[in-house]
Motif scaffolding. Structure first.
Motif, PDB file in Angstrom:
ATOM      1  N   ILE A  45       2.698  -1.026  -2.107  1.00 49.00           N
ATOM      2  CA  ILE A  45       1.547  -0.950  -3.006  1.00 49.00           C
ATOM      3  C   ILE A  45       1.659  -2.022  -4.082  1.00 49.00           C
ATOM      4  O   ILE A  45       2.710  -2.184  -4.709  1.00 49.00           O
ATOM      5  CB  ILE A  45       1.479   0.438  -3.701  1.00 49.00           C
ATOM      6  CG1 ILE A  45       1.506   1.570  -2.687  1.00 49.00           C
ATOM      7  CG2 ILE A  45       0.283   0.525  -4.635  1.00 49.00           C
ATOM      8  CD1 ILE A  45       0.329   1.644  -1.769  1.00 49.00           C
ATOM      9  N   ASN A  47      -0.660  -3.151  -7.436  1.00 46.83           N
ATOM     10  CA  ASN A  47      -1.811  -2.960  -8.309  1.00 46.83           C
ATOM     11  C   ASN A  47      -2.126  -4.296  -8.975  1.00 46.83           C
ATOM     12  O   ASN A  47      -1.311  -4.816  -9.736  1.00 46.83           O
ATOM     13  CB  ASN A  47      -1.507  -1.888  -9.359  1.00 46.83           C
ATOM     14  CG  ASN A  47      -1.291  -0.538  -8.717  1.00 46.83           C
ATOM     15  OD1 ASN A  47      -2.167  -0.037  -8.037  1.00 46.83           O
ATOM     16  ND2 ASN A  47      -0.104   0.030  -8.903  1.00 46.83           N
ATOM     17  N   THR A 115      -6.305  -2.313  -5.617  1.00 49.08           N
ATOM     18  CA  THR A 115      -4.977  -1.855  -5.211  1.00 49.08           C
ATOM     19  C   THR A 115      -4.791  -2.304  -3.773  1.00 49.08           C
ATOM     20  O   THR A 115      -5.561  -1.916  -2.899  1.00 49.08           O
ATOM     21  CB  THR A 115      -4.854  -0.324  -5.314  1.00 49.08           C
ATOM     22  OG1 THR A 115      -5.019   0.054  -6.689  1.00 49.08           O
ATOM     23  CG2 THR A 115      -3.498   0.150  -4.821  1.00 49.08           C
TER      24      THR A 115
END
Length: 155
Positions: A45, A47, A115
Motif C-alpha cells: 500500500i 498513500n 491509494t
C-alpha cells in the motif's frame, strides 16, 4: 521466524518495512504490506500525498505520480517479502537489489489523494533471485503493470 509464521502473516507495518528494506524517505514507497502469502503474493500500500517532493517538478500545475516510482513501489513490495522469506530460512540478507523490469505498461495517471495497491505475484524463484508480476491499482483499476526481478545478497 518459521515458514508457517511467514505464510500466515497478515500485514507488515511501516516499522517492520523499515527493518526489511534499506530505503528511507523520500524514496521509501510502501507504507504497508498486507495479504501476505509467504513469498508467493502480497499487496503493498502507498498513500500518495501532495506534499511529496516529486510533485514540485512533476508537474507543478497538474501533479502526477511518476510511473517509474510506481515500478519502484512494486519492486520494494516484492523485495520486502523476499527478505521475509529469507528470514524464515534463517538467512539474513545483506542487501536487496532490483534486477530487471520487463513488460512495463502505464494505464492511468496517479494523483495526490490516491491509494495505490501493489498486487505482487511470484512467477519464479531460483537461489537468491525472485521474479514477480505486479499490478499497481487505484480503486480496483490497473494503473501500471510490470514483471520485475529482485536479488538478495546473502551473507
Amino acid at each position: 521466524m518459521s515458514e508457517s509464521e511467514t505464510t500466515s502473516l497478515e500485514a507488515v507495518d511501516i516499522v517492520r518495512i523499515l527493518e526489511l528494506l534499506p530505503h528511507r524517505y523520500p524514496f521509501l514507497l510502501v507504507d504497508r504490506i498486507r495479504d501476505i502469502d509467504s513469498d508467493r503474493s502480497c499487496i503493498g500500500i502507498k498513500n500518495v500525498t501532495f506534499n511529496e517532493p516529486q510533485f514540485t517538478g512533476h508537474f507543478p500545475t497538474r501533479p502526477i505520480f511518476p510511473g517509474v516510482l510506481l515500478l519502484e513501489g512494486m519492486a520494494q513490495t516484492a523485495g520486502a517479502i523476499c527478505v521475509l522469506a529469507s528470514l524464515a530460512k534463517s538467512k539474513k540478507p545483506e542487501q536487496v537489489y532490483f534486477m530487471t523490469i520487463d513488460k512495463a505498461k502505464f494505464r492511468k495517471p496517479v494523483i495526490p489523494g490516491d491509494t495505490v495497491e501493489f498486487h505482487m505475484t511470484k512467477l519464479n524463484q531460483r537461489r537468491n533471485m525472485w521474479w514477480y508480476r505486479g499490478e499497481a491499482k487505484v480503486d480496483g483499476a490497473v494503473v501500471a503493470e510490470a514483471e520485475l526481478a529482485a536479488m538478495l545478497v546473502l551473507e
